[in-house]
Design an enzyme around this catalytic site. Structure first.
Site, PDB file in Angstrom:
ATOM      1  N   SER A  75      24.860   5.348 -46.898  1.00  0.00           N
ATOM      2  CA  SER A  75      23.393   4.938 -47.221  1.00  0.00           C
ATOM      3  C   SER A  75      22.845   5.650 -48.511  1.00  0.00           C
ATOM      4  O   SER A  75      22.201   5.005 -49.436  1.00  0.00           O
ATOM      5  CB  SER A  75      22.271   4.971 -46.390  1.00  0.00           C
ATOM      6  OG  SER A  75      22.889   4.331 -45.062  1.00  0.00           O
TER       7      SER A  75
ATOM      8  N   ARG B 276      15.342  10.014 -49.234  1.00  0.00           N
ATOM      9  CA  ARG B 276      15.066   9.816 -47.691  1.00  0.00           C
ATOM     10  C   ARG B 276      13.777   8.721 -47.588  1.00  0.00           C
ATOM     11  O   ARG B 276      13.979   8.144 -46.526  1.00  0.00           O
ATOM     12  CB  ARG B 276      14.630  11.306 -47.161  1.00  0.00           C
ATOM     13  CG  ARG B 276      14.839  11.308 -45.937  1.00  0.00           C
ATOM     14  CD  ARG B 276      15.064  12.694 -45.511  1.00  0.00           C
ATOM     15  NE  ARG B 276      16.485  13.160 -45.617  1.00  0.00           N
ATOM     16  CZ  ARG B 276      17.425  13.155 -44.716  1.00  0.00           C
ATOM     17  NH1 ARG B 276      17.268  12.473 -43.593  1.00  0.00           N
ATOM     18  NH2 ARG B 276      18.747  13.507 -44.837  1.00  0.00           N
TER      19      ARG B 276
ATOM     20  N   HIS C 241      15.558   5.705 -47.764  1.00  0.00           N
ATOM     21  CA  HIS C 241      16.503   5.476 -46.730  1.00  0.00           C
ATOM     22  C   HIS C 241      15.717   5.044 -45.362  1.00  0.00           C
ATOM     23  O   HIS C 241      16.138   4.133 -44.641  1.00  0.00           O
ATOM     24  CB  HIS C 241      17.100   6.954 -46.375  1.00  0.00           C
ATOM     25  CG  HIS C 241      18.025   6.902 -45.636  1.00  0.00           C
ATOM     26  ND1 HIS C 241      18.126   8.000 -44.383  1.00  0.00           N
ATOM     27  CD2 HIS C 241      19.238   6.389 -45.268  1.00  0.00           C
ATOM     28  CE1 HIS C 241      18.946   7.819 -43.458  1.00  0.00           C
ATOM     29  NE2 HIS C 241      19.735   6.781 -43.912  1.00  0.00           N
TER      30      HIS C 241
END
Ligand SMILES: C/C1=C2N=C(/C=C3N=C(/C(C)=C4\N[C@@](C)([C@@H]5N=C1[C@](C)(CCC(=O)O)[C@H]5CC(=O)O)[C@@](C)(CC(=O)O)[C@@H]4CCC(=O)O)[C@@](C)(CC(=O)O)[C@@H]\3CCC(=O)O)C(C)(C)[C@@H]/2CCC(=O)O
Length: 214
Positions: free
Chosen positions: A21, A44, A47
């Protein structure tokens, strides 16, 4: 519990999924304005949301990352506006330095005072929080009035946060509260616009606590 089944197990390594990812995010994001220290936070957040527009809208005070790492390592407390943030934060990484994650919005005295003043619980929870958490990290992902109240308290000199992660989501005052945060010269992480939310703030804080333990 017995996990044995007749099915052939599908072997997928959790780290591989996350790593893949992150590679995809870096490739798809392409050029960006973030520093090497800021980028893991943006990565993040994307994500957790699969939202590149949200990631690109992030804004960092120049001292935000070092201030966040220092606060965690110093065992400073984390104050969240809502319990969703408390549930999502990787608390082990904060607790190992002596800190913890606190939420005051459902405290009976906060609810009572909000009713008495006919205002939001979010506002009263910030008034309660500043008494316990000087130098702490304030993580606000839901309530714009919590962020606006914290900003007011900072301007008055009553609150001295180590870092404010302010990314409330929504329509009434969400974008405006972040506009106000960006005017302060204190360490902050925020974004421009209506997007945000508890999961996003959790992702940002978890990225910083990962840097703190490395
Ligand atoms: C305006 C508010 C919004 N809340 C949103 C989304 C979610 N809120 C959840 C929950 C469980 C709670 N929200 C409160 C904080 C409540 N939410 C508000 C307020 C009405 C006002 C805040 C503000 O404008 O600053 C706020 C009430 C208050 O007095 O502060 C909550 C306290 C409500 C309550 O239970 O009385 C409560 C938090 C309780 C706790 O943590 O202990 C959701 C989980 C509800 C859900 O979707 O099931 C959700 C979480 C979303 C997230 O990512 O955090 C909005 C949509 C963000 C909205 C603000 C946007 C808008 O309408 O303009």
């Amino acid at each position: 519990m017995d996990f044995k089944t007749d099915f052939k197990p599908l072997t997928v390594q959790p780290q591989e999924i996350e790593g893949k990812s992150f590679e995809m995010i870096t490739e798809e994001l392409g050029e960006h304005p973030f520093t090497a220290e800021q980028y893991p936070v943006v990565q993040r957040v994307i994500h957790a949301s699969a939202d590149f527009e949200l990631g690109r809208s992030m804004v960092f005070h120049p001292k935000a990352i070092e201030a966040g790492i220092a606060a965690i390592r110093a065992g400073q407390q984390v104050v969240a506006d809502v319990q969703m943030i408390q549930a999502g934060v990787s608390k082990d990484r904060i607790r190992q330095f002596g800190g913890d994650v606190h939420v005051y919005i459902s405290d009976p005295d906060v609810i009572e005072e909000a009713k008495r003043l006919n205002t939001t619980r979010a506002i009263i929870s910030m008034r309660k929080a500043i008494q316990a958490s000087e130098g702490g990290i304030y993580a606000i992902g839901n309530a714009p009035t919590a962020l606006l109240e914290l900003i007011r308290l900072v301007k008055e000199g009553a609150a001295k946060p180590g870092l404010v992660i302010g990314m409330p989501v929504g329509f009434v005052s969400a974008a405006e509260s972040k506009d106000e945060l960006r005017k302060l010269d204190i360490p902050f992480i925020t974004n421009i616009g209506r997007k945000g939310g508890s999961t996003i703030v959790v992702a940002a804080l978890n990225a910083i606590s990962l840097m703190a333990v490395r």
